[in-house]
Design an enzyme around this catalytic site. Structure first.
Site, short mmCIF file in Angstrom:
data_model
loop_
_atom_site.label_atom_id
_atom_site.label_comp_id
_atom_site.label_asym_id
_atom_site.label_seq_id
_atom_site.Cartn_x
_atom_site.Cartn_y
_atom_site.Cartn_z
N TYR A 286 0.83 -1.21 0.00
CA TYR A 286 0.00 0.00 0.00
C TYR A 286 0.86 1.25 0.00
O TYR A 286 0.58 2.22 -0.70
CB TYR A 286 -0.94 0.02 1.23
CG TYR A 286 -1.95 1.13 1.11
CD1 TYR A 286 -3.18 0.91 0.49
CD2 TYR A 286 -1.66 2.42 1.56
CE1 TYR A 286 -4.10 1.94 0.34
CE2 TYR A 286 -2.56 3.45 1.41
CZ TYR A 286 -3.79 3.20 0.79
OH TYR A 286 -4.68 4.24 0.64
N PHE B 64 -7.58 21.08 -24.88
CA PHE B 64 -7.90 19.66 -24.94
C PHE B 64 -9.13 19.45 -24.06
O PHE B 64 -9.30 20.13 -23.04
CB PHE B 64 -6.73 18.76 -24.50
CG PHE B 64 -7.11 17.32 -24.68
CD1 PHE B 64 -7.23 16.79 -25.95
CD2 PHE B 64 -7.44 16.53 -23.60
CE1 PHE B 64 -7.67 15.47 -26.13
CE2 PHE B 64 -7.87 15.21 -23.78
CZ PHE B 64 -7.98 14.69 -25.05
N THR B 65 -9.96 18.51 -24.44
CA THR B 65 -11.28 18.34 -23.83
C THR B 65 -11.24 18.25 -22.30
O THR B 65 -11.84 19.07 -21.60
CB THR B 65 -11.96 17.10 -24.41
OG1 THR B 65 -11.07 15.98 -24.27
CG2 THR B 65 -12.29 17.29 -25.89
N ASP C 140 1.69 19.86 -20.77
CA ASP C 140 0.93 18.64 -21.05
C ASP C 140 1.84 17.79 -21.92
O ASP C 140 1.93 17.97 -23.14
CB ASP C 140 -0.39 18.96 -21.75
CG ASP C 140 -1.20 17.68 -22.03
OD1 ASP C 140 -0.60 16.58 -22.00
OD2 ASP C 140 -2.40 17.78 -22.28
N LYS D 151 -0.22 7.13 -23.63
CA LYS D 151 0.13 7.43 -25.03
C LYS D 151 1.61 7.12 -25.24
O LYS D 151 1.99 5.96 -25.39
CB LYS D 151 -0.20 8.88 -25.36
CG LYS D 151 -1.70 9.14 -25.56
CD LYS D 151 -2.43 9.44 -24.31
CE LYS D 151 -3.82 10.00 -24.54
NZ LYS D 151 -4.58 10.08 -23.30
N ARG E 58 -13.30 14.89 -34.13
CA ARG E 58 -12.61 15.95 -33.40
C ARG E 58 -13.03 17.28 -34.02
O ARG E 58 -12.28 17.90 -34.76
CB ARG E 58 -11.09 15.80 -33.43
CG ARG E 58 -10.56 14.59 -32.72
CD ARG E 58 -10.27 14.73 -31.23
NE ARG E 58 -11.38 14.61 -30.32
CZ ARG E 58 -11.27 14.24 -29.04
NH1 ARG E 58 -10.10 13.90 -28.54
NH2 ARG E 58 -12.31 14.20 -28.25
N PHE F 17 -18.90 14.22 -26.34
CA PHE F 17 -18.50 13.33 -27.43
C PHE F 17 -18.39 11.87 -26.98
O PHE F 17 -18.53 10.97 -27.80
CB PHE F 17 -17.16 13.79 -28.04
CG PHE F 17 -16.04 13.85 -27.04
CD1 PHE F 17 -15.86 15.00 -26.28
CD2 PHE F 17 -15.19 12.78 -26.84
CE1 PHE F 17 -14.84 15.06 -25.33
CE2 PHE F 17 -14.16 12.84 -25.90
CZ PHE F 17 -14.00 13.99 -25.14
#
Ligand code: PLI
Length: 464
Positions: free
Chosen positions: A77, A129-130, A220, A263, A387, A454
């Site tokens: 943990y 970005f969303t 980001d 990614k 998009r 979306f």
């Protein structure tokens, strides 16, 4: 890798040792599936998809070393050895001193926004970005687009369409004052612009500007390695520099970062918030225990942190990134050669179709990109993502739909998953769909979710 080697034909720096069998469907089955999914490719069952180009997020193929890393999971943990490995890996490759793991990128965005954004603040970014914008808004901030104008023009061949326009920043400071701007959110390889990079020169200029105005840069860094590849290929002075060094230099020009590890780093789940400032780190530790988990796992299993550390090291290898972006360019060039309207230059993670140009008979408020994505699925079982106006959502103040200049369909390539033959099938299908573009109908919402519409929105075809 020298510039000369970089110009040689690319091939995958790996071989395939296990395969996942795919289901082939008929056109009738796909027509029924897309109707049941409300013309939203997010609502299709993956079993009904042949080639899945919905996203590059969490869908990459892990290496044998990453899979071996899973067996080294220390599922304690507190104080897992995999956390310390991850922390040291982030510092080694990305320069950031402190790492707070999160379950994925938006977990990091939530914590970041809660710490840095106050109601009434403005958060400039090189395109929205969303999830990033939503967390800024939920914290009471307003996103301001400060990317260069070329980024909004699909036909512009500017080599660094992810660049920040410093004049737009000057105007914003004049309008609202620098004390209302907690940080600038800078994405490397801007997703919504078509996977377009920021140059090192622009990042350096931004660093200087931010130092003058006492404003932070939060990076980001979801696709930083792909951005580094474009710098190596296009920017004076970087042709012989290894990707790993370019990545490090980019990161070290910023104050902190949010990362979706799903990614670049090729894991199925995970992310982190990273920074250099001790107080910022303390604040993040205080919040991570509320929303994610203890500060030494933050929503990730020990084994996933281990696979992530290994994935980070693999992601900055020159041979890997050359083949990764090489495959995207293969697909993009094949479409371009057949006259398909795509965003130029070809991006790092995806090829973006220009739905406004392909479906001029559909008005933007009838969602041409959403309609094109649905039609592509029906043709050959290739799943892609809208998009455009659907993703852009509504202005939080006026409630009106945004009308983004870019109305795109994204063909996103998972890392190390598909072959060139798959790409050929995709090219053939896109061309077939475009040849029958007149028959594609616009769409209207039958269900519009409040947030990130979306993902779960449903549509029906309109006949006029
Ligand atoms: O999907 P997350 O929560 O791990 O990460 C959110 C996120 C943040 N920034 C950027 C640039 C992204 O591309 C991103 C997620 N992108 C997804 C899911 C995509 O399909 O592009």
């Amino acid at each position: 890798m020298t510039q000369h080697e970089a110009k040689q034909v690319w091939a995958e720096p790996y071989k395939i040792k296990m395969v996942e069998l795919l289901k082939m469907t008929t056109r009738d089955e796909r027509e029924q599936a897309i109707r049941q999914a409300g013309y939203n490719t997010f609502l299709l069952k993956s079993q009904d998809v042949y080639i899945d180009l919905l996203t590059d997020s969490g869908v990459g193929a892990m290496s044998d070393r990453q899979w071996a890393g899973l067996m080294m999971g220390d599922e304690s943990y507190a104080g897992s050895s995999n956390f310390y490995h991850l922390r040291d890996t982030v510092e080694k490759y990305y320069s950031y001193k402190y790492t707070v793991p999160t379950h994925q990128g938006r977990g990091a965005e939530n914590i970041l926004s809660q710490i840095l954004v106050k109601p009434g603040d403005f958060v400039p970014g090189n395109m929205y970005f969303t999830t990033t914008r939503l967390h800024q808004e939920l914290a009471g901030g307003t996103f301001v687009d400060i990317i260069i104008d070329e980024a909004h023009d699909p036909a512009s061949t500017h080599p660094f369409k992810g660049n920040v326009d410093l004049d737009k920043l000057d105007e914003l400071v004049k309008r609202v004052g620098s004390e209302k701007i907690p940080y600038i959110c800078v994405a490397t390889c801007v997703n919504m612009a078509g996977g377009q990079p920021i140059s090192m020169a622009n990042m350096k200029a931004l660093r200087k500007w931010c130092d003058q105005h006492a404003i932070l840069i939060i990076h980001d860094m979801t696709r930083v390695a792909e951005n580094a590849y474009f710098i190596q290929q296009r920017e004076q002075g970087y042709g012989d520099m290894p990707i790993a060094d370019i990545v490090y230099e980019l990161c070290s020009l910023t104050d902190g970062a949010t990362m979706s590890s799903k990614k670049d780093a090729m894991v199925n789940i995970g992310g982190f918030l990273a920074m250099n400032d001790k107080k910022f780190y303390e604040d993040a530790c205080n919040l991570v225990v509320v929303y994610e988990g203890l500060h030494t796992y933050g929503g990730m299993a020990g084994r996933d942190m281990e696979a992530l550390s290994i994935g980070i090291a693999e992601s900055v290898c020159d041979n890997h990134i050359k083949a990764r972006v090489g495959q995207v360019e293969y697909l993009g060039n094949a479409l371009k050669d057949r006259g398909v309207s795509i965003v130029q230059p070809i991006g790092g993670h995806a090829v973006f179709l220009d739905a406004k140009a392909i479906l001029p008979h559909i008005r933007q408020d009838q969602f041409p990109a959403q309609a094109l994505a649905a039609a592509l699925y029906v043709d050959a079982g290739v799943r892609v993502m809208e998009r455009g106006a659907v993703s852009a959502g509504r202005n939080k103040q006026t409630g009106k739909n945004y009308r983004p200049k870019l109305e795109l369909v994204r063909l996103t390539l998972p890392r190390r998953v598909y072959t060139q033959a798959h790409m050929d099938v995709v090219v053939e299908s896109v061309c077939r769909v475009i040849a029958n573009a007149d028959s594609i109908k616009g769409l209207r919402f039958t269900y519009e979710p409040e947030y990130l519409r979306f993902f779960r929105g449903r549509f029906e075809q309109v006949d006029d």
